[in-house]
Write a protein that holds these residues in place. Structure first.
Motif, PDB file in Angstrom:
ATOM      1  N   GLU A   1      -9.130  13.798 -10.885  1.00  7.03           N
ATOM      2  CA  GLU A   1      -9.579  14.501 -12.088  1.00  7.03           C
ATOM      3  C   GLU A   1      -8.830  15.824 -12.236  1.00  7.03           C
ATOM      4  N   GLY A   2      -8.270  16.064 -13.408  1.00  2.00           N
ATOM      5  CA  GLY A   2      -7.521  17.288 -13.657  1.00  2.00           C
ATOM      6  C   GLY A   2      -6.057  17.198 -13.290  1.00  2.00           C
ATOM      7  N   ALA A   3      -5.618  16.064 -12.747  1.00  2.00           N
ATOM      8  CA  ALA A   3      -4.211  15.873 -12.357  1.00  2.00           C
ATOM      9  C   ALA A   3      -3.758  14.506 -12.846  1.00  2.00           C
ATOM     10  N   PRO A   4      -3.497  14.359 -14.156  1.00  2.00           N
ATOM     11  CA  PRO A   4      -3.154  13.051 -14.727  1.00  2.00           C
ATOM     12  C   PRO A   4      -1.912  12.436 -14.091  1.00  2.00           C
ATOM     13  N   LEU A   5      -1.953  11.123 -13.927  1.00  2.00           N
ATOM     14  CA  LEU A   5      -0.790  10.400 -13.419  1.00  2.00           C
ATOM     15  C   LEU A   5       0.238  10.217 -14.528  1.00  2.00           C
ATOM     16  N   ARG A   6       1.467   9.951 -14.120  1.00  2.00           N
ATOM     17  CA  ARG A   6       2.544   9.694 -15.082  1.00  2.00           C
ATOM     18  C   ARG A   6       2.617   8.175 -15.307  1.00  2.00           C
ATOM     19  N   VAL A   7       1.889   7.696 -16.282  1.00  2.00           N
ATOM     20  CA  VAL A   7       1.841   6.261 -16.555  1.00  2.00           C
ATOM     21  C   VAL A   7       3.033   5.891 -17.442  1.00  2.00           C
TER      22      VAL A   7
ATOM     23  N   PRO B   1      -0.746  16.080   1.376  1.00  2.00           N
ATOM     24  CA  PRO B   1      -0.068  16.526   0.159  1.00  2.00           C
ATOM     25  C   PRO B   1       0.741  15.436  -0.522  1.00  2.00           C
ATOM     26  N   THR B   2       0.929  14.289   0.152  1.00  2.00           N
ATOM     27  CA  THR B   2       1.699  13.204  -0.465  1.00  2.00           C
ATOM     28  C   THR B   2       0.855  12.361  -1.416  1.00  2.00           C
ATOM     29  N   VAL B   3      -0.475  12.561  -1.391  1.00  2.00           N
ATOM     30  CA  VAL B   3      -1.362  11.833  -2.308  1.00  2.00           C
ATOM     31  C   VAL B   3      -1.313  12.529  -3.663  1.00  2.00           C
ATOM     32  N   ASP B   4      -0.865  11.835  -4.692  1.00  2.00           N
ATOM     33  CA  ASP B   4      -0.682  12.439  -6.006  1.00  2.00           C
ATOM     34  C   ASP B   4      -1.975  13.070  -6.518  1.00  2.00           C
ATOM     35  N   GLY B   5      -1.910  14.365  -6.835  1.00  2.00           N
ATOM     36  CA  GLY B   5      -3.031  15.068  -7.438  1.00  2.00           C
ATOM     37  C   GLY B   5      -4.046  15.637  -6.466  1.00  2.00           C
TER      38      GLY B   5
ATOM     39  N   ILE C   1       0.849  -1.180   0.000  1.00  4.15           N
ATOM     40  CA  ILE C   1       0.000   0.000   0.000  1.00  4.15           C
ATOM     41  C   ILE C   1       0.890   1.235   0.000  1.00  4.15           C
ATOM     42  N   ASP C   2       0.574   2.196  -0.877  1.00  6.65           N
ATOM     43  CA  ASP C   2       1.366   3.417  -0.963  1.00  6.65           C
ATOM     44  C   ASP C   2       0.435   4.577  -1.283  1.00  6.65           C
ATOM     45  N   VAL C   3       0.690   5.752  -0.698  1.00  4.28           N
ATOM     46  CA  VAL C   3      -0.149   6.912  -0.995  1.00  4.28           C
ATOM     47  C   VAL C   3       0.104   7.439  -2.403  1.00  4.28           C
ATOM     48  N   SER C   4       1.268   7.120  -2.967  1.00  4.72           N
ATOM     49  CA  SER C   4       1.635   7.646  -4.278  1.00  4.72           C
ATOM     50  C   SER C   4       1.285   6.662  -5.385  1.00  4.72           C
ATOM     51  N   ALA C   5       0.285   7.029  -6.202  1.00  4.84           N
ATOM     52  CA  ALA C   5      -0.072   6.195  -7.348  1.00  4.84           C
ATOM     53  C   ALA C   5       1.058   6.163  -8.360  1.00  4.84           C
ATOM     54  N   ASN C   6       1.746   7.295  -8.547  1.00  2.63           N
ATOM     55  CA  ASN C   6       2.859   7.338  -9.498  1.00  2.63           C
ATOM     56  C   ASN C   6       3.970   6.381  -9.105  1.00  2.63           C
TER      57      ASN C   6
ATOM     58  N   HIS D   1     -22.188  18.851  -3.506  1.00  2.56           N
ATOM     59  CA  HIS D   1     -23.142  19.262  -4.533  1.00  2.56           C
ATOM     60  C   HIS D   1     -22.440  19.391  -5.888  1.00  2.56           C
ATOM     61  N   GLY D   2     -23.003  18.708  -6.877  1.00  2.83           N
ATOM     62  CA  GLY D   2     -22.435  18.768  -8.225  1.00  2.83           C
ATOM     63  C   GLY D   2     -21.233  17.864  -8.427  1.00  2.83           C
ATOM     64  N   ASP D   3     -20.824  17.146  -7.390  1.00  2.00           N
ATOM     65  CA  ASP D   3     -19.674  16.226  -7.473  1.00  2.00           C
ATOM     66  C   ASP D   3     -18.461  16.889  -8.137  1.00  2.00           C
ATOM     67  N   PRO D   4     -17.976  17.987  -7.564  1.00  5.79           N
ATOM     68  CA  PRO D   4     -16.881  18.724  -8.211  1.00  5.79           C
ATOM     69  C   PRO D   4     -15.525  18.010  -8.135  1.00  5.79           C
ATOM     70  N   LEU D   5     -15.377  17.121  -7.164  1.00 10.83           N
ATOM     71  CA  LEU D   5     -14.102  16.417  -6.987  1.00 10.83           C
ATOM     72  C   LEU D   5     -14.318  14.938  -7.277  1.00 10.83           C
ATOM     73  N   ALA D   6     -13.510  14.398  -8.197  1.00 10.96           N
ATOM     74  CA  ALA D   6     -13.699  12.993  -8.578  1.00 10.96           C
ATOM     75  C   ALA D   6     -12.363  12.374  -8.940  1.00 10.96           C
ATOM     76  N   VAL D   7     -12.336  11.050  -8.985  1.00 12.04           N
ATOM     77  CA  VAL D   7     -11.134  10.314  -9.370  1.00 12.04           C
ATOM     78  C   VAL D   7     -11.512   9.227 -10.369  1.00 12.04           C
ATOM     79  N   ARG D   8     -10.544   8.816 -11.138  1.00 12.58           N
ATOM     80  CA  ARG D   8     -10.708   7.659 -12.021  1.00 12.58           C
ATOM     81  C   ARG D   8      -9.971   6.495 -11.390  1.00 12.58           C
ATOM     82  N   LEU D   9     -10.618   5.339 -11.296  1.00 14.00           N
ATOM     83  CA  LEU D   9     -10.007   4.149 -10.720  1.00 14.00           C
ATOM     84  C   LEU D   9      -9.630   3.189 -11.836  1.00 14.00           C
ATOM     85  N   PHE D  10      -8.388   2.734 -11.814  1.00 12.72           N
ATOM     86  CA  PHE D  10      -7.984   1.768 -12.831  1.00 12.72           C
ATOM     87  C   PHE D  10      -6.904   0.832 -12.296  1.00 12.72           C
TER      88      PHE D  10
END
Length: 309
Positions: A141-147, A192-196, A116-121, A251-260
């Motif tokens: 969303e709005g902060a793409p990972l470096r794949v 702040p250590t969680v990417d994005g 388990i790591d907080v950094s997806a990158n 309201h409006g779900d302004p903050l979201a993530v993509r899971l993959f």
């Protein structure tokens, strides 16, 4: 020595050991010289141990047995490492426990480990370098990972809304849906250590026209501060409720993530990628529908999870 004693002659022992008779005779003489005495009587009918030979054999046989067991154990470990090992990485998610449970049922002979790591990158880089076989990550969303090149992405959820955790005594907790503006005077905790994460929050604050106070910390500590009414913090919609804490959608779900799920293009050694994704999807749906706030959100948004393939 054991081979000579068991076969009864240097000639037969040499054949069993895949050596020439002169080579074995030379080795025996070196052993006898080192021990300071004769180990076998050489007779026309073969070789039989001397008293010293019997004494040495009593010590030698357990050593040979232990050495054989050691070689077999190392060989078995090598086989497991080459084919029956699955190394998983993940950012924080309650789905991980159910995923592992399903994989252990599917792959009972496989050594499955989790990191388990907080950094997806960082996890994606470990998959690319061969340190992990597969990683389950979220991308703000709005902060793409470096794949890294060479990795295949298998999407689980195209857009998972992020909720807000706040004290159940907070005035906004009385609402079923909370507006970001309602939290303008609160102190927000951010890891702040969680990417994005930091970039995503600044974006929604700017869109809402607020500039809240911010404290940096980890989300495990945040739970205690939330229940104490000290901070509010973003959370996954599947977050486990704690006494004194409320979880509400924004309201409006302004903050979201993509899971993959990501793995190398050549797949994983232990199981087909489709099977890994199927077990992960099942584990995620289990905890999603078990979470009251998320279940209500799902019902409002017309039912089943938007699971990708």
């Amino acid at each position: 020595m054991c081979a000579i004693a068991d076969s009864g002659s240097v000639r037969k022992a040499a054949r069993q050991l895949g050596m020439t008779q002169p080579s074995l005779t030379t080795q025996l003489r070196r052993i006898e010289k080192a021990l300071g005495g004769q180990l076998f009587f050489r007779e026309p009918t073969g070789s039989r141990p001397t008293a010293l030979g019997h004494s040495v054999l009593c010590r030698a046989r357990p050593i040979v047995a232990e050495m054989r067991a050691l070689v077999e154990e190392i060989a078995s470990a090598s086989v497991r490492e080459q084919g029956a090992r699955l190394r998983i990485g993940s950012t924080s998610s309650r789905a991980v426990a159910g995923w592992l449970r399903r994989l252990r049922v599917r792959l009972p002979e496989t050594d499955t480990t989790i990191r388990i790591d907080v950094s997806a990158n960082a996890l994606l880089q470990m998959v690319a370098s061969g340190q992990l076989d597969v990683a389950f990550v979220h991308e703000v969303e709005g902060a793409p990972l470096r794949v890294p090149e060479g990795l295949a992405e298998h999407e689980l959820i195209a857009r998972e809304p992020q909720f807000i955790a706040l004290a159940d005594s907070h005035p906004a907790a009385a609402q079923s849906i909370v507006r970001v503006q309602d939290l303008a005077d609160d102190q927000w905790m951010v890891d702040p250590t969680v990417d994005g994460e930091w970039a995503g929050l600044r974006r929604i604050w700017a869109a809402a026209g607020i500039n809240p106070r911010v404290v940096h910390g980890d989300y495990l500590t945040a739970v205690d501060l939330v229940t104490a009414g000290e901070v509010v913090t973003p959370c996954q919609p599947t977050a486990r409720l704690r006494p004194g804490m409320a979880v509400r959608p924004l309201h409006g779900d302004p903050l979201a993530v993509r899971l993959f799920m990501a793995c190398r293009h050549d797949g994983t050694p232990a199981a087909p990628v489709d099977a890994l994704l199927a077990d992960l999807t099942s584990a995620y749906m289990e905890i999603a529908w078990a979470s009251v706030a998320y279940r209500e959100w799902l019902v409002r948004h017309d039912g089943p999870l938007p699971v990708g393939t």
